[in-house]
Motif scaffolding. Structure first.
Motif, PDB file in Angstrom:
ATOM      1  N   ASP A   9     -36.598  48.884 -23.782  1.00 14.04           N
ATOM      2  CA  ASP A   9     -35.278  48.825 -24.405  1.00 14.04           C
ATOM      3  C   ASP A   9     -34.625  50.203 -24.277  1.00 14.04           C
ATOM      4  O   ASP A   9     -35.323  51.215 -24.183  1.00 14.04           O
ATOM      5  CB  ASP A   9     -35.420  48.420 -25.883  1.00 14.04           C
ATOM      6  CG  ASP A   9     -34.122  47.815 -26.430  1.00 14.04           C
ATOM      7  OD1 ASP A   9     -33.124  47.759 -25.695  1.00 14.04           O
ATOM      8  OD2 ASP A   9     -34.118  47.387 -27.608  1.00 14.04           O
ATOM      9  N   GLU A  10     -33.310  50.230 -24.267  1.00 17.37           N
ATOM     10  CA  GLU A  10     -32.551  51.473 -24.158  1.00 17.37           C
ATOM     11  C   GLU A  10     -33.047  52.326 -23.002  1.00 17.37           C
ATOM     12  O   GLU A  10     -33.319  53.518 -23.141  1.00 17.37           O
ATOM     13  CB  GLU A  10     -32.618  52.229 -25.492  1.00 17.37           C
ATOM     14  CG  GLU A  10     -32.283  51.291 -26.651  1.00 17.37           C
ATOM     15  CD  GLU A  10     -31.856  51.983 -27.934  1.00 17.37           C
ATOM     16  OE1 GLU A  10     -32.223  53.150 -28.138  1.00 17.37           O
ATOM     17  OE2 GLU A  10     -31.151  51.343 -28.715  1.00 17.37           O
ATOM     18  N   SER A  12     -31.826  43.646 -27.905  1.00 18.13           N
ATOM     19  CA  SER A  12     -33.134  44.065 -28.416  1.00 18.13           C
ATOM     20  C   SER A  12     -33.934  42.862 -28.903  1.00 18.13           C
ATOM     21  O   SER A  12     -35.147  42.781 -28.683  1.00 18.13           O
ATOM     22  CB  SER A  12     -32.969  45.067 -29.552  1.00 18.13           C
ATOM     23  OG  SER A  12     -32.318  46.217 -29.074  1.00 18.13           O
TER      24      SER A  12
END
Ligand code: ADP
Ligand code: ZN
Ligand code: MG
Length: 686
Positions: A403-404, A346
């Motif tokens: 992200d993710e 991250s």
């Protein structure tokens, strides 16, 4: 009477018929001829021309827009119909539309003091409603047997505001029920859009400001979500209706558009001074510039060199190309990092979003209900269907940092394939049909399915993403958090970073790096040299050979990887600000590709394991069967329905796949998100 010399109408006619640009062309006469030929409704007038022609008139126009505009529109209409009387048969009114106002008001600066003045705003279109018909002037019938009269209401044309049904009959003076007579009423096309501050204008950590804009007549459907626009219009203060509960004391701004310009999607907004340009060119001369750039990506993070290299490559990107037949090849380099928790994924992504000249940062879930691509939803307030752009569309022309990514919505899982390869998002729902541009680089990170990355399983098995999506990435890297000899150095690095002790004269500070990237993306389009071409070709052929000759043997790399190699080589050349891709650039590209292939489990030396097995986890013959089965599902399901398992089995038998195997493969494909089960035993392609 205050002197308004001369009559504005005459002055305007003089302007359009005599104004010459710097080359001596009567530009507005030319535009008027176009209006006549193409039966266009609008004459676009550059405000700068108006200033040059008559400063007083230009100023008056801004101060008294509401009074002047109807006069000028009428004058223009009379002028055009005097030139060509048949124009009136096709077009019943025309509009003077001013653009290029000297000052642009930011969405943050809109205040009620600006209400009812002509101002210019800039932003990205995020939402668009379907096109409606707005009643301008109605003919109503009094539904009372004693009256039954028809009357016109309201007696003046309206713009933008919605007409409510009359409450009192002007003929008999009584109240009652009234019915609209559509064939005797006037309507105009009407559309609402939402514009939002550009990501580069939004102070970090704050929500972007939004503004609702009403488009009418020929302005309708001139923009799409994702477009960067400059709109001239009037700000109004609008009372927010508490749905079905009457008025509230909460107000918001709304703009009625007067003119709309769609800006080019190049990085023209990044300001680079001459001084900075000099600095950039100086930096590029350093023989170690590529390594300095990589070292400058998230310098507070220890190690992770190849991840930083991949991020740098994505940020610089390759060169997009248009083939002779019009197909576009993307230049964007998509990167995916899959890694154990706490491995700074991250943090590295946040750095990437900060240093990219134009970036949209989001998580797989998306910060709003729209997600990554686009969605059609009902507007809570008005009930209209609205098409809303997701992160990849908003990042058009820049970088989407996700992200993710494994947490993305099911709808996105399907649409993101098209978004990443064709770089468009197609949507057809509730009467809205649109194709939006998503020419964005994807830099993304994901967490492993089982909490930690399990080396013994393939990439596809470790992350909750469809294998077909994995193959859209140019580079995939895996971060495994294993304690070891590096810990000592990493600890020192982290402790130093926290003490503010990371100073390395080789690190390029972030603002300069950002400009360097913007400069390279905008100005440098390197070409492959014959030496570079030779090396790339040899590597590709060599890798294909290792797979063996027979059709049953695995394919180590596919043309996709060759395209990726070209983009990667171009990105290295861009980092050097070079117009040519050198042999060394190609070698570096091959090197990082090898690292990528190795991290995903391909033995580059022996050619053991093939890329499809790694990505999809299936040998090619089974893969072929699956592809055929998907085709069957697609055909049977059609556009709207789903394919029943029984029928899939029947069709599959025709091409030689036995029932047991079909059932097994269908179940497997469902688990891999290649198909979705929309109801029991009924499937659609994902
Ligand atoms: P992830 O997204 O991979 O779960 P984060 O980016 O949230 O991980 O990182 C967790 C924390 O660990 C961050 O504060 C990060 O700075 C730190 N960290 C992890 N690896 C490193 C490293 N190699 N160097 C410096 N800091 C690190
Ligand atoms: Zn009446
Ligand atoms: Mg994280």
């Amino acid at each position: 009477m205050s002197a308004i010399p001369p009559d504005p109408k005459d002055e305007f006619l003089l302007f359009i018929s005599t104004y010459k640009d710097s080359k001596g062309n009567t530009v507005y006469l030319k535009k008027i001829n176009e209006m006549i030929s193409y039966r266009k409704k609008s004459l676009y007038v550059d405000y700068n021309d108006l200033i040059l022609f008559d400063m007083t008139f230009a100023t008056l126009f801004i101060q008294k827009t509401n009074d002047l505009l109807p006069l000028l529109n009428n004058a223009l209409y009379e002028y055009i119909t005097s030139l060509d009387p048949s124009f009136a048969e096709d077009v019943d009114k025309v509009f003077v539309r001013i653009y290029n106002l000297p000052r642009t008001v930011t969405l943050r600066a809109i205040r009620s003091a600006l209400a009812n003045k002509l101002i210019a705003v800039e932003g990205i279109v995020t939402k668009m409603s379907d096109v409606k018909q707005r009643l301008v002037k109605g003919t109503f019938k009094h539904l009372d047997p004693n009256c039954n009269q028809e009357f016109v209401y309201p007696d003046q044309d309206t713009f933008g505001e919605l007409i409510e049904t009359p409450t009192v009959c002007p003929v008999c003076g009584k109240t009652g029920r009234f019915k609209l007579v559509p064939e005797k009423s006037t309507f105009v096309d009407y559309q609402r859009i939402i514009i939002q501050e550009k990501p580069e204008d939004t102070p970090s950590g704050q929500m972007p400001r939004k503004l609702e804009v009403v488009l009418e007549e020929d302005l309708v459907d001139t923009v799409r979500p994702g477009d960067r626009v400059k709109i001239v219009g009037m700000i109004e203060v609008k009372q927010e209706a508490l749905i079905k509960r009457g008025a509230s004391s909460v107000f918001s701004f709304q703009m009625k558009a007067h003119s709309v310009e769609v800006s080019q999607r190049v990085l023209e907004e990044v300001n680079i001074s001459e001084d900075e340009e000099l600095k950039i060119k100086q930096l590029a001369k350093d023989p170690w510039i590529i390594d300095r750039i990589i070292a400058s990506i998230a310098p507070e993070i220890y190690g992770r060199w190849e991840i930083k290299e991949a991020i740098a490559l994505s940020l610089f990107g390759g060169v997009p190309k248009t083939m002779p037949d019009g197909t576009r090849l993307r230049g964007d380099i998509h990167t995916l990092i899959i890694g154990d928790p706490g491995t700074a994924k991250s943090q590295i992504l946040q750095f990437a979003a900060k240093v990219a000249p134009r970036a949209v940062y989001t998580t797989g879930k998306g910060s709003t209900a729209v997600g990554l691509t686009a969605a059609v939803n009902r507007d809570k307030e008005t009930g209209d269907w609205m098409l809303e752009a997701g992160a990849l569309v908003l990042a058009d022309g820049g970088v989407a940092v996700i992200d993710e990514i494994e947490k993305m919505r099911d709808e996105d899982r399907v649409a993101i394939h098209e978004a990443m390869e064709q770089q468009t998002v197609s949507i057809a729902k509730a009467g809205i049909v649109a194709k939006l541009n998503s020419r964005a680089t994807v830099i993304s990170a994901g967490n492993p399915k089982f909490g930690r990355y399990i080396v013994e399983r393939g990439v596809a098995d470790n992350i909750n993403l469809p294998p077909s999506l994995l193959s859209r990435f140019d580079l995939i890297f895996i971060l495994i958090d294993k304690p070891g000899e590096e810990d000592d150095k990493m600890a020192d690095h982290i402790l130093d970073a926290h003490a503010g002790n990371i100073s390395d004269k080789n690190i390029i500070e972030i603002d300069l790096l950002k400009k360097y990237i913007a400069y390279a993306r905008k100005n440098v389009n390197p070409k492959i040299t014959p030496e570079a071409k030779k090396i790339l070709k040899e590597f590709f052929i060599d890798m294909r050979k290792k797979g063996g000759e027979s059709p049953e043997s695995p394919v180590i790399i596919t043309p996709r990887q060759l395209e990726a190699l070209i983009r990667l080589s171009e990105a290295y050349a861009r980092m050097r600000l070079s117009d040519t891709v050198s042999k060394e650039d190609a070698e570096r590209a091959i090197n990082i590709m090898r690292i990528f292939l190795q991290t995903v489990g391909i033995d580059v030396e022996t050619g053991k394991m093939d890329i499809d097995t790694i990505m999809t986890g299936k040998p090619s013959s089974i893969r072929e069967k699956m592809e055929r089965l998907i085709d069957i599902v697609r055909v049977l399901a059609g556009d709207t329905s789903c394919a029943r398992l029984k029928e899939i089995v029947k069709e599959a038998k025709n091409i030689g796949i036995e029932e047991n195997e079909t059932r097994r493969l269908i179940e497997q494909m469902r688990r891999d998100f290649l198909i979705v089960e929309t109801k029991e035993d009924c499937y659609r392609p994902a």
